[in-house]
Write a protein that holds these residues in place. Sequence first.
Motif, PDB file in Angstrom:
ATOM      1  N   MET A  27       3.706  -1.237   4.443  1.00  0.00           N
ATOM      2  CA  MET A  27       2.630  -2.029   5.750  1.00  0.00           C
ATOM      3  C   MET A  27       3.161  -2.449   7.265  1.00  0.00           C
ATOM      4  SD  MET A  27      -0.213  -1.159   5.913  1.00  0.00           S
ATOM      5  CE  MET A  27      -1.039  -0.937   3.889  1.00  0.00           C
ATOM      6  N   PHE A  28       3.993  -3.766   6.242  1.00  0.00           N
ATOM      7  CA  PHE A  28       4.421  -4.466   7.738  1.00  0.00           C
ATOM      8  C   PHE A  28       5.222  -3.749   8.633  1.00  0.00           C
ATOM      9  CE2 PHE A  28       7.892  -7.095   9.286  1.00  0.00           C
ATOM     10  CZ  PHE A  28       6.709  -8.410   9.706  1.00  0.00           C
ATOM     11  N   ILE A  29       6.010  -2.898   8.284  1.00  0.00           N
ATOM     12  CA  ILE A  29       6.831  -1.621   9.778  1.00  0.00           C
ATOM     13  C   ILE A  29       5.477  -1.568  10.545  1.00  0.00           C
ATOM     14  CG2 ILE A  29       8.127  -0.210   9.952  1.00  0.00           C
ATOM     15  CD1 ILE A  29      10.234  -1.607   7.571  1.00  0.00           C
ATOM     16  N   ALA A  30       4.676  -0.331   9.210  1.00  0.00           N
ATOM     17  CA  ALA A  30       4.112   0.085  10.227  1.00  0.00           C
ATOM     18  C   ALA A  30       3.226  -0.284  10.853  1.00  0.00           C
ATOM     19  CB  ALA A  30       3.125   0.868   8.830  1.00  0.00           C
ATOM     20  N   VAL A  31       2.691  -1.802  10.712  1.00  0.00           N
ATOM     21  CA  VAL A  31       1.531  -2.061  10.858  1.00  0.00           C
ATOM     22  C   VAL A  31       2.072  -3.238  12.552  1.00  0.00           C
ATOM     23  CG1 VAL A  31       0.014  -4.535  11.209  1.00  0.00           C
ATOM     24  CG2 VAL A  31      -0.400  -2.250   9.165  1.00  0.00           C
ATOM     25  N   THR A  32       2.958  -3.560  12.788  1.00  0.00           N
ATOM     26  CA  THR A  32       3.773  -3.909  13.329  1.00  0.00           C
ATOM     27  C   THR A  32       4.349  -2.738  14.294  1.00  0.00           C
ATOM     28  OG1 THR A  32       6.195  -3.844  12.597  1.00  0.00           O
ATOM     29  CG2 THR A  32       5.728  -6.336  12.678  1.00  0.00           C
ATOM     30  N   ILE A 126       8.505  -6.984  19.046  1.00  0.00           N
ATOM     31  CA  ILE A 126       9.613  -6.045  18.839  1.00  0.00           C
ATOM     32  C   ILE A 126      10.589  -6.536  17.868  1.00  0.00           C
ATOM     33  CG2 ILE A 126      11.825  -5.490  20.412  1.00  0.00           C
ATOM     34  CD1 ILE A 126       9.872  -5.045  22.565  1.00  0.00           C
ATOM     35  N   THR A 127      10.742  -7.952  17.728  1.00  0.00           N
ATOM     36  CA  THR A 127      11.091  -9.845  16.923  1.00  0.00           C
ATOM     37  C   THR A 127      11.424  -9.458  15.748  1.00  0.00           C
ATOM     38  OG1 THR A 127       9.930 -11.228  17.209  1.00  0.00           O
ATOM     39  CG2 THR A 127      12.129 -10.040  18.842  1.00  0.00           C
ATOM     40  N   LEU A 128       9.205  -8.704  15.555  1.00  0.00           N
ATOM     41  CA  LEU A 128       8.645  -8.747  13.503  1.00  0.00           C
ATOM     42  C   LEU A 128       9.963  -7.268  13.448  1.00  0.00           C
ATOM     43  CD1 LEU A 128       5.666 -10.827  14.120  1.00  0.00           C
ATOM     44  CD2 LEU A 128       7.633 -11.006  12.796  1.00  0.00           C
ATOM     45  N   HIS A 129       9.071  -6.280  14.221  1.00  0.00           N
ATOM     46  CA  HIS A 129       9.321  -4.737  14.055  1.00  0.00           C
ATOM     47  C   HIS A 129      10.727  -4.718  13.793  1.00  0.00           C
ATOM     48  CE1 HIS A 129       8.210  -1.060  13.981  1.00  0.00           C
ATOM     49  NE2 HIS A 129       9.329  -0.370  14.370  1.00  0.00           N
ATOM     50  N   ASP A 130      11.844  -5.372  14.312  1.00  0.00           N
ATOM     51  CA  ASP A 130      13.005  -4.535  14.195  1.00  0.00           C
ATOM     52  C   ASP A 130      14.080  -5.850  13.000  1.00  0.00           C
ATOM     53  OD1 ASP A 130      13.723  -7.131  15.888  1.00  0.00           O
ATOM     54  OD2 ASP A 130      14.679  -5.697  17.311  1.00  0.00           O
ATOM     55  N   GLY A 131      13.116  -6.907  13.063  1.00  0.00           N
ATOM     56  CA  GLY A 131      13.775  -7.597  12.118  1.00  0.00           C
ATOM     57  C   GLY A 131      14.430  -9.041  12.685  1.00  0.00           C
ATOM     58  N   TYR A 132      14.878  -8.970  13.298  1.00  0.00           N
ATOM     59  CA  TYR A 132      15.821  -9.410  14.303  1.00  0.00           C
ATOM     60  C   TYR A 132      15.008 -10.715  14.370  1.00  0.00           C
ATOM     61  CZ  TYR A 132      17.890 -11.684  18.662  1.00  0.00           C
ATOM     62  OH  TYR A 132      18.789 -13.119  19.002  1.00  0.00           O
ATOM     63  N   PHE A 133      13.998 -11.288  14.054  1.00  0.00           N
ATOM     64  CA  PHE A 133      13.089 -12.405  13.970  1.00  0.00           C
ATOM     65  C   PHE A 133      13.156 -13.106  12.744  1.00  0.00           C
ATOM     66  CE2 PHE A 133       9.640 -14.816  11.947  1.00  0.00           C
ATOM     67  CZ  PHE A 133       9.178 -16.133  13.319  1.00  0.00           C
ATOM     68  N   PHE A 134      12.992 -12.404  11.626  1.00  0.00           N
ATOM     69  CA  PHE A 134      14.321 -13.100   9.944  1.00  0.00           C
ATOM     70  C   PHE A 134      16.216 -13.378  10.476  1.00  0.00           C
ATOM     71  CE2 PHE A 134      10.438 -10.912   9.674  1.00  0.00           C
ATOM     72  CZ  PHE A 134       9.844 -12.008   9.272  1.00  0.00           C
ATOM     73  N   PHE A 142      16.576  -5.522   4.064  1.00  0.00           N
ATOM     74  CA  PHE A 142      15.429  -5.797   3.343  1.00  0.00           C
ATOM     75  C   PHE A 142      15.329  -4.556   4.254  1.00  0.00           C
ATOM     76  CE2 PHE A 142      14.641  -9.613   1.558  1.00  0.00           C
ATOM     77  CZ  PHE A 142      14.454  -9.173   0.135  1.00  0.00           C
ATOM     78  N   LEU A 143      15.634  -4.128   5.551  1.00  0.00           N
ATOM     79  CA  LEU A 143      15.325  -2.856   5.917  1.00  0.00           C
ATOM     80  C   LEU A 143      16.536  -1.709   5.569  1.00  0.00           C
ATOM     81  CD1 LEU A 143      14.852  -4.482   9.684  1.00  0.00           C
ATOM     82  CD2 LEU A 143      13.440  -3.743   8.421  1.00  0.00           C
ATOM     83  N   THR A 144      17.401  -2.172   4.806  1.00  0.00           N
ATOM     84  CA  THR A 144      18.468  -1.000   4.877  1.00  0.00           C
ATOM     85  C   THR A 144      17.725  -0.411   3.457  1.00  0.00           C
ATOM     86  OG1 THR A 144      20.576  -2.486   5.643  1.00  0.00           O
ATOM     87  CG2 THR A 144      20.469  -0.491   3.882  1.00  0.00           C
ATOM     88  N   ILE A 145      17.429  -1.152   2.894  1.00  0.00           N
ATOM     89  CA  ILE A 145      16.539  -1.103   1.226  1.00  0.00           C
ATOM     90  C   ILE A 145      15.698  -0.157   1.520  1.00  0.00           C
ATOM     91  CG2 ILE A 145      15.810  -1.840  -0.612  1.00  0.00           C
ATOM     92  CD1 ILE A 145      18.058  -4.334  -0.390  1.00  0.00           C
ATOM     93  N   THR A 146      14.727  -0.820   2.334  1.00  0.00           N
ATOM     94  CA  THR A 146      13.276   0.057   3.022  1.00  0.00           C
ATOM     95  C   THR A 146      13.428   1.159   3.641  1.00  0.00           C
ATOM     96  OG1 THR A 146      12.275  -2.067   3.383  1.00  0.00           O
ATOM     97  CG2 THR A 146      11.172  -0.425   4.474  1.00  0.00           C
TER      98      THR A 146
END
Length: 180
Positions: A27-32, A126-134, A142-146
């Motif tokens: 949902m997070f990836i879809a919304v961003t 962009i940084t939220l969507h691609d995970g760079y922010f975290f 998390f993104l690999t597992i997702t």
Amino acid sequence: MSKSVKLYQLSRKVHKWSGLILSVFFMFIAVTGLLLVYMIPLGVADELRVGKEASPSQSVPMDRVVSIAASQGLPNVNSVEDIFRIEYRPSANVYQVRFNNSQSVQIDASTGNVLSTNPDYSTFLITLHDGYFFGNWYRYTFLTITGLSLILLSFSGYYMFGFPLYKRRMAKKKARDLEV
């Protein structure tokens, strides 16, 4: 119970629980992602301006682009380290300098004139969507597992859809063979 039925039941459990747990990330990836697609109509990003038409060889040098962008008096912009990314848009002949603080400066690539200094929250999205922010730990765990889980959910969903069809087809075939 046959192996195929056990596999079907296991597939249902894996599908259900991994889907429930990982739906937050999906949902997070879809919304961003949707916000990124519709960022200009939603007012999240500054619309791209158009510079004077010229060839790329006539472009302003990069050190001048950096100094122009940094000298705009934007809040929390003190040095080159505050720049997140510089994009050259050949179709519009514009440099778009994006800062870490969600500010953006658009500069005509041929003249060096500042075309826009509006806020631009697309960098944050962009940084939220691609995970760079975290950080990389999030991106590579998390993104690999997702992503892998999405593949697993797809295959288990195909199996759960196809297995009953296959069983019905085999049952019909067996019934026809018994009639003959």
